[in-house]
Write a protein that holds these residues in place. Structure first.
Motif, short mmCIF file in Angstrom:
data_model
loop_
_atom_site.label_atom_id
_atom_site.label_comp_id
_atom_site.label_asym_id
_atom_site.label_seq_id
_atom_site.Cartn_x
_atom_site.Cartn_y
_atom_site.Cartn_z
N ALA A 141 24.26 -14.38 8.27
CA ALA A 141 24.57 -13.70 9.53
C ALA A 141 23.49 -12.67 9.87
CB ALA A 141 25.93 -13.02 9.43
N ARG A 142 23.03 -11.93 8.88
CA ARG A 142 22.00 -10.92 9.16
C ARG A 142 20.72 -11.56 9.66
NH1 ARG A 142 20.41 -5.70 5.50
NH2 ARG A 142 18.93 -4.81 6.98
N VAL A 143 20.31 -12.67 9.06
CA VAL A 143 19.11 -13.36 9.51
C VAL A 143 19.24 -13.75 10.98
CG1 VAL A 143 17.75 -15.47 9.26
CG2 VAL A 143 18.44 -14.18 7.23
N LEU A 144 20.40 -14.30 11.35
CA LEU A 144 20.60 -14.73 12.73
C LEU A 144 20.67 -13.54 13.69
CD1 LEU A 144 23.21 -17.58 12.24
CD2 LEU A 144 20.80 -17.80 12.77
N ILE A 145 21.33 -12.48 13.27
CA ILE A 145 21.44 -11.30 14.12
C ILE A 145 20.06 -10.71 14.41
CG2 ILE A 145 22.22 -8.88 14.16
CD1 ILE A 145 24.67 -9.85 12.52
N GLU A 146 19.22 -10.65 13.39
CA GLU A 146 17.94 -9.95 13.51
C GLU A 146 16.82 -10.82 14.07
OE1 GLU A 146 18.35 -6.52 10.09
OE2 GLU A 146 17.21 -8.33 9.62
N THR A 147 16.95 -12.13 13.99
CA THR A 147 15.81 -12.98 14.37
C THR A 147 16.10 -13.90 15.55
OG1 THR A 147 16.44 -14.76 12.82
CG2 THR A 147 15.00 -13.01 11.98
N GLU A 154 28.95 -16.84 18.22
CA GLU A 154 28.39 -18.07 17.66
C GLU A 154 27.83 -17.82 16.26
OE1 GLU A 154 25.72 -20.24 20.15
OE2 GLU A 154 26.78 -19.67 21.98
N ILE A 155 27.22 -16.66 16.06
CA ILE A 155 26.68 -16.32 14.74
C ILE A 155 27.79 -16.29 13.71
CG2 ILE A 155 25.67 -14.46 13.38
CD1 ILE A 155 23.86 -13.85 15.74
N GLY A 160 29.54 -19.14 8.75
CA GLY A 160 30.62 -19.59 7.89
C GLY A 160 31.86 -18.72 7.89
N PHE A 161 31.90 -17.70 8.75
CA PHE A 161 33.08 -16.84 8.79
C PHE A 161 34.21 -17.53 9.54
CE2 PHE A 161 29.67 -13.81 8.08
CZ PHE A 161 30.20 -12.99 7.09
N ILE A 164 35.93 -13.86 14.05
CA ILE A 164 34.98 -12.82 14.48
C ILE A 164 35.36 -11.49 13.83
CG2 ILE A 164 34.13 -11.54 16.48
CD1 ILE A 164 34.53 -14.11 18.10
N ARG A 165 36.64 -11.25 13.66
CA ARG A 165 37.05 -9.99 13.04
C ARG A 165 36.55 -9.89 11.60
NH1 ARG A 165 43.30 -7.69 12.50
NH2 ARG A 165 42.76 -5.82 11.30
N THR A 166 36.68 -10.99 10.84
CA THR A 166 36.18 -10.98 9.46
C THR A 166 34.67 -10.79 9.44
OG1 THR A 166 37.95 -12.50 8.83
CG2 THR A 166 36.09 -12.30 7.32
N PHE A 167 33.98 -11.42 10.37
CA PHE A 167 32.53 -11.26 10.51
C PHE A 167 32.16 -9.80 10.74
CE2 PHE A 167 29.41 -10.95 14.08
CZ PHE A 167 28.25 -11.19 13.37
N ASN A 168 32.81 -9.15 11.71
CA ASN A 168 32.51 -7.75 12.01
C ASN A 168 32.80 -6.84 10.83
OD1 ASN A 168 31.63 -8.14 14.68
ND2 ASN A 168 33.73 -8.13 15.48
N ASP A 169 33.95 -7.04 10.19
CA ASP A 169 34.33 -6.18 9.06
C ASP A 169 33.36 -6.35 7.90
OD1 ASP A 169 36.48 -5.33 10.52
OD2 ASP A 169 37.96 -6.58 9.48
#
Length: 494
Positions: A141-147, A154-155, A160-161, A164-169
């Motif tokens: 997720a960090r790679v996609l967020i930053e690049t 979508e990220i 694999g989350f 979206i809530r689990t992703f944010n947390d």
């Protein structure tokens, strides 16, 4: 290595990037964990503690350092070089097995109970399979967020989350920043382009590796043996089609001075993490070239070869079954002939795909599709047809399973039991499909010519005895010996 406190402290104090990914430094006072090469002032020794994985650090309540970004360091070479259950489990987790099949699926692939797998991983890595998979989801997720400019929703699912809530947390917990803050910080320190043109629907990212990396034999081998329609060398990049759990993809990989530029098109974004894992495996990016080359340099005959072109990797495959079929097609024929035989199979049995940016046309046919072929249609000697059809049958019915999680010795025994499988075929599959760093090809014609030219023993038995000093890195020694020949596999294509 994380249990050797004195050695870890020395690595941290010298900011030695050779140990990035081997262990992680957690700082008790700041509750932050770092890679050994973190540019910040090293903490006091009494405030350091060491963990074998990022997941273990996160599970112990530490957050990733915002300067050295330890989650983006190359993966631990240990999981490539070892053949035990924990290493096989880590390779499967990296390939997304926990996301697809859960911990029971992981345990079933390894032949253990769920409880046994969890106990072994916790004992050695300080984290169980769910925590390890969660750490990898956070990293993706960090790679996609930053690049990329891909929307956060979508990220979340691409990484694999489940929500979206689990992703944010998870992002807030692991990095002490929200997803939006991570993207804003990355935009301020933009690191430039990968060198590929931007196309909507295509994700471009950088794959890190441990230096040095010699791209000549790595990309040269892949390009020289490329199967038309499935693989190609175009505009300075190796391109190929990918068969993935939820769809298919196309990847372009190009060597850069400090990373591999990776450009991915996927029909289903859920396959992103798996595609990245398979690309790293293909290019052997998690190897430790310093450890390999230091060992091989102890042989005076190999030392000049290593010094001339350090950092050679073993070119692997994205699909072990595909490579096994291609290995049989390549028995006792030239590289060009092997490509021709494989291309005919692809045209007749491969799944057609569209490639808007190049000349790729098919996915390589899987064992189930190849099981339908008529042996009489193969332009091969009758004994080779039997070898190929027997292999395909064993792969199709599941009696032979090849992959990154294979037990190397057990797989060798199964392959040797098939008709027409001699030492060369078995070892080349062990080297390039299964990833055994100690696979060895003493009977290979190129190896024998190279050995004779260097004054090494030329007979398989004598060369094997001499190569005992190269263990456990004999597969890398093969790359250095092959490189002495004037052959297209040894040159980066123009």
């Amino acid at each position: 290595m994380h249990t050797d406190t004195e050695r870890c402290v020395r690595a941290v104090q010298s900011k030695d990037d050779r140990f990035d990914g081997w262990f992680f430094t957690a700082v008790l006072t700041t509750r932050i964990y770092c890679r050994p090469s973190c540019p910040a002032v090293p903490p006091k020794v009494e405030n350091m503690t060491f963990y074998p994985s990022a997941a273990a650090c996160q599970q112990a309540g530490f957050r990733a350092c915002k300067r050295c970004r330890p989650d983006t360091s190359p993966g631990s070479p240990e999981w490539n070089a070892r053949a035990d259950t924990v290493a096989r489990a880590m390779r499967l987790i990296g390939d997304g097995i926990v996301d697809r099949e859960g911990v029971p699926g992981l345990a079933a692939r390894l032949g253990y109970s769920t409880r046994q797998i969890e106990r072994q991983l916790n004992a050695e890595l300080g984290a169980g399979p769910l925590a390890l998979a969660r750490a990898q989801r956070a990293q993706t997720a960090r790679v996609l967020i930053e690049t990329t400019a891909v929307p956060m929703a979508e990220i979340a699912f691409a990484a694999g989350f489940a929500s979206i809530r689990t992703f944010n947390d998870t992002i807030r917990e692991v990095f002490a920043l929200t997803p939006g803050e991570l993207r804003t910080r990355a935009a301020r320190r933009t690191s430039g382009s990968n060198g590929f043109p931007h196309t909507p629907g295509v994700i471009s990212l950088r794959l890190p590796y441990r230096a040095p990396l010699n791209p000549d034999n790595l990309f040269g081998h892949l390009a020289a043996t490329a199967v038309p329609g499935v693989e190609e060398w175009r505009d300075g990049a190796y391109r190929r089609t990918l068969r993935l759990p939820h769809g298919h993809g196309i990847v372009a990989l190009a060597p850069r001075p400090d990373h591999i530029a990776c450009r991915l098109f996927l029909t289903d974004s859920r396959d992103l993490r798996i595609a990245i894992s398979r690309c790293r495996w293909l290019l052997d990016l998690d190897a430790d070239p310093v450890a390999v080359d230091d060992q091989l340099r102890t042989d005076p005959t190999l030392a000049p070869l290593v010094d001339k072109g350090p950092g050679r990797r073993v070119p692997r495959t994205v699909d072990a079954a595909e490579f096994a079929v291609r290995a049989v097609l390549g028995q006792q024929v030239s590289t060009a002939a092997a490509r021709t035989h494989a291309a005919r199979l692809v045209t007749a049995h491969g799944e057609p795909i569209e490639d808007p940016e190049g000349g790729l046309t098919h996915l390589f046919p899987g064992p189930e599709a190849l099981a339908q072929l008529d042996p009489e249609s193969l332009a091969l000697p009758r004994s080779r047809r039997t070898t190929l059809t027997t292999l395909i049958g064993a792969l199709a019915d599941g009696s032979l399973q090849l992959g990154i999680d294979s037990d190397w010795d057990a797989a060798r025994a199964q392959l040797h039991a098939l008709p027409g499988f001699g030492p060369w075929t078995v070892e080349v599959i062990a080297m390039r499909a299964l990833g055994d760093p100690d696979a060895f090809l003493p009977g290979d014609l190129g190896m024998r010519r190279a050995a004779a030219g260097l004054g090494l023993p030329a007979t398989p038995a004598a060369l094997t005895a001499h190569a005992a000093a190269w263990r456990p890195w004999r597969a890398y020694a093969v790359q250095y010996l092959w490189a002495t020949e004037d052959h297209p596999i040894n040159y980066l294509p123009a």
